[in-house]
Design a protein around this motif. Structure first.
Motif, PDB file in Angstrom:
ATOM      1  N   TRP A 176     -10.537   3.624   0.962  1.00 23.49           N
ATOM      2  CA  TRP A 176      -9.778   2.374   0.852  1.00 23.49           C
ATOM      3  C   TRP A 176     -10.189   1.406   1.960  1.00 23.49           C
ATOM      4  O   TRP A 176     -10.390   0.219   1.718  1.00 23.49           O
ATOM      5  CB  TRP A 176      -8.283   2.681   0.929  1.00 23.49           C
ATOM      6  CG  TRP A 176      -7.452   1.471   1.243  1.00 23.49           C
ATOM      7  CD1 TRP A 176      -7.158   0.437   0.405  1.00 23.49           C
ATOM      8  CD2 TRP A 176      -6.851   1.153   2.503  1.00 23.49           C
ATOM      9  NE1 TRP A 176      -6.398  -0.504   1.058  1.00 23.49           N
ATOM     10  CE2 TRP A 176      -6.188  -0.091   2.355  1.00 23.49           C
ATOM     11  CE3 TRP A 176      -6.794   1.802   3.740  1.00 23.49           C
ATOM     12  CZ2 TRP A 176      -5.487  -0.697   3.391  1.00 23.49           C
ATOM     13  CZ3 TRP A 176      -6.094   1.199   4.765  1.00 23.49           C
ATOM     14  CH2 TRP A 176      -5.454  -0.038   4.597  1.00 23.49           C
ATOM     15  N   LEU A 198       0.854  -1.185   0.000  1.00 23.77           N
ATOM     16  CA  LEU A 198       0.000   0.000   0.000  1.00 23.77           C
ATOM     17  C   LEU A 198       0.887   1.230   0.000  1.00 23.77           C
ATOM     18  O   LEU A 198       1.684   1.444   0.915  1.00 23.77           O
ATOM     19  CB  LEU A 198      -0.900   0.016   1.245  1.00 23.77           C
ATOM     20  CG  LEU A 198      -1.825   1.229   1.396  1.00 23.77           C
ATOM     21  CD1 LEU A 198      -2.957   1.175   0.372  1.00 23.77           C
ATOM     22  CD2 LEU A 198      -2.381   1.316   2.816  1.00 23.77           C
ATOM     23  N   PRO A 219      -3.669   2.021  -3.324  1.00 23.59           N
ATOM     24  CA  PRO A 219      -3.634   0.554  -3.264  1.00 23.59           C
ATOM     25  C   PRO A 219      -3.118  -0.033  -4.579  1.00 23.59           C
ATOM     26  O   PRO A 219      -3.282   0.569  -5.638  1.00 23.59           O
ATOM     27  CB  PRO A 219      -5.110   0.180  -3.044  1.00 23.59           C
ATOM     28  CG  PRO A 219      -5.797   1.448  -2.634  1.00 23.59           C
ATOM     29  CD  PRO A 219      -5.034   2.556  -3.274  1.00 23.59           C
TER      30      PRO A 219
END
Length: 324
Positions: A305, A252, A294
């Motif tokens: 997210w 991430l 992401p």
């Protein structure tokens, strides 16, 4: 130092300019607009960019072509590049973030040698990534230095310098953009002073620190560090090579964060939704994730997210933990 905009401009010099990234463009533009003559630009060769690998010229090459200045594309200041520069018989070489070293015989080719605009207060942060390393180390002040190139890395006499405060929320990208503008003005002043003979170099004094080029691993966040240190690393590696962490086995990217000083502490690396914000624990205060990217998706706010996950608390891993 005198300026090219003064009533009595200094003598005109024939300049060769070496640079590659956007941070070098303001210097090239200012020198080209002055009464000095930029006879050629040396920049790195076109390289593949983006997911499609489109062959792309450096920002300096693009600017030089707009200005009508001949461009020498070379990834090393040696061989044919040296021969071409020698043929131009420049008075002075000017280098700003070219991405390579100047060695003999090129170092002595210009009549006045080479000067370098470096984005730090030398001798602190000699090397390829001075702005990034200054932020990552938690420095409050940095600046720009114009110095004479010598064989030793960033060790020559200083002709001029300026200081700048590092903002609490400033990323390396933002700081470099700011320094590239003010540094260009400093550089032009030094060129003028060398032209009229008034420049005086001063030996570098102080403790030497090194600023090696950043690698991808520099952006892998260690959540066991204090929040201020984690925040400094994230700002220092933004935009390149970028900050990231590993969650649920997937990388991430962390684009924007903030220290949540009023939030309750949580275990280092534990990530959870607290109220309406996404927090990650550190050794001290939690860090709020503001904007993330992401894998395989577009950048988005962290809450969006989080809603796309199953909502359960997760653990952000370091590279060592993720590979074990």
């Amino acid at each position: 130092m005198s300026s090219s905009l003064s009533d009595s401009p200094s003598p005109s010099l024939r300049l060769v300019f070496a640079g590659s990234p956007a941070a070098a463009v303001p210097s090239l533009s200012l020198l080209a607009a002055s009464h000095h003559h930029v006879v050629s630009v040396v920049t790195r060769a076109d390289s593949p960019q983006g997911r499609r690998g489109v062959l792309t010229a450096t920002p300096v090459a693009v600017e030089a072509e707009k200005l009508g200045i001949p461009v020498i594309r070379s990834n090393r200041l040696a061989g044919s590049a040296t021969e071409l520069v020698q043929q131009l018989q420049p008075d002075l070489g000017v280098i700003v973030a070219y991405g390579g070293l100047v060695r003999e015989p090129l170092l002595s080719a210009p009549r006045l040698g080479w000067i370098n605009l470096h984005f730090s207060l030398l001798p602190r942060w000699r090397g390829a990534a001075p702005v990034q390393r200054a932020i990552m180390a938690g420095d409050d002040v940095t600046g720009a230095t114009v110095f004479q190139l010598v064989p030793e890395l960033d060790a020559g006499d200083i002709y001029g310098r300026m200081t700048a405060t590092i903002g609490a929320n400033q990323t390396a990208g933002h700081l470099l953009e700011s320094l590239s503008g003010t540094g260009a003005e400093l550089l032009l002043g030094v060129v003028d002073a060398l032209a009229d003979g008034s420049a005086r170099g001063e030996v570098q004094r102080g403790d030497v620190t090194l600023a090696p080029k950043l690698a991808l691993a520099d952006g892998d966040i260690d959540w066991t560090q204090p929040a201020s240190a984690v925040d400094a690393v994230i700002r220092g590696v933004t935009p390149e090579p970028g900050a990231f962490t590993t969650i649920d086995g997937v990388r991430l990217k962390l684009l924007d964060v903030a220290i949540a000083r009023d939030a309750a502490r949580q275990e280092p690396g534990v990530i959870d939704l607290v109220g309406s914000i996404v927090l990650v624990g550190t050794a001290t205060d939690p860090l709020q994730l503001v904007t993330v990217h992401p894998a395989g998706r577009k950048a988005m706010d962290a809450a969006s997210w989080w809603r796309g996950r199953d909502g359960a608390p997760a653990l952000a891993l370091t590279s060592t933990e993720a590979s074990s």
